[in-house]
Design an enzyme around this catalytic site. Sequence first.
Site, PDB file in Angstrom:
ATOM      1  N   CYS A 194       0.848  -1.183   0.000  1.00 54.53           N
ATOM      2  CA  CYS A 194       0.000   0.000   0.000  1.00 54.53           C
ATOM      3  C   CYS A 194       0.891   1.243   0.000  1.00 54.53           C
ATOM      4  O   CYS A 194       1.891   1.286   0.707  1.00 54.53           O
ATOM      5  CB  CYS A 194      -0.890   0.043   1.249  1.00 54.53           C
ATOM      6  SG  CYS A 194      -2.233  -1.138   1.203  1.00 54.53           S
ATOM      7  N   GLN A 195       0.496   2.222  -0.786  1.00 51.28           N
ATOM      8  CA  GLN A 195       1.253   3.467  -0.836  1.00 51.28           C
ATOM      9  C   GLN A 195       1.116   4.218   0.490  1.00 51.28           C
ATOM     10  O   GLN A 195       2.078   4.722   1.029  1.00 51.28           O
ATOM     11  CB  GLN A 195       0.730   4.328  -1.991  1.00 51.28           C
ATOM     12  CG  GLN A 195       1.550   5.565  -2.244  1.00 51.28           C
ATOM     13  CD  GLN A 195       1.042   6.333  -3.451  1.00 51.28           C
ATOM     14  OE1 GLN A 195      -0.016   6.040  -3.992  1.00 51.28           O
ATOM     15  NE2 GLN A 195       1.804   7.319  -3.862  1.00 51.28           N
TER      16      GLN A 195
END
Length: 141
Positions: A51-52
């Site tokens: 996940c960013q």
Amino acid sequence: MTIKEIQEEIVDEFSMFEDWMQRYEYMIELGKALPIIDEQYKTDDNIIKGCQSRVWVHAELENDNLVFTADSDAIITKGIIAILIRVFSNQKPQDIIDADTNFIDEIGLKEHLSPTRANGLVSMIKQLKLYAIAYQTQLGK
């Protein structure tokens, strides 16, 4: 409610909105209502890889059902994890493992996310299912 029933409920809710701005606003509201993870579980071990933004998920077994709590430092991502937790929390590990996630395509979520958020969504689903596999193994069933 079963996972499928919850997914159908979410599809119905999203179909009420005419455009994606309204859906994003709804997701933000869902994120605000998310059962927040206890601060002690906001550790690197509980961060979802891929996940960013930062997303923490914690799972506990209660009466043979898996209960998830989560948080994110990004409002849209928090809404996404809130939807997934609504679907998978308070369910049996085997049901989580067996569940499909077609409802995500039905509401058009993946196609309206940036590629990095779409990858994050896949990572979130994968992590929730990995928790289910771990607890299912622990249950010995």
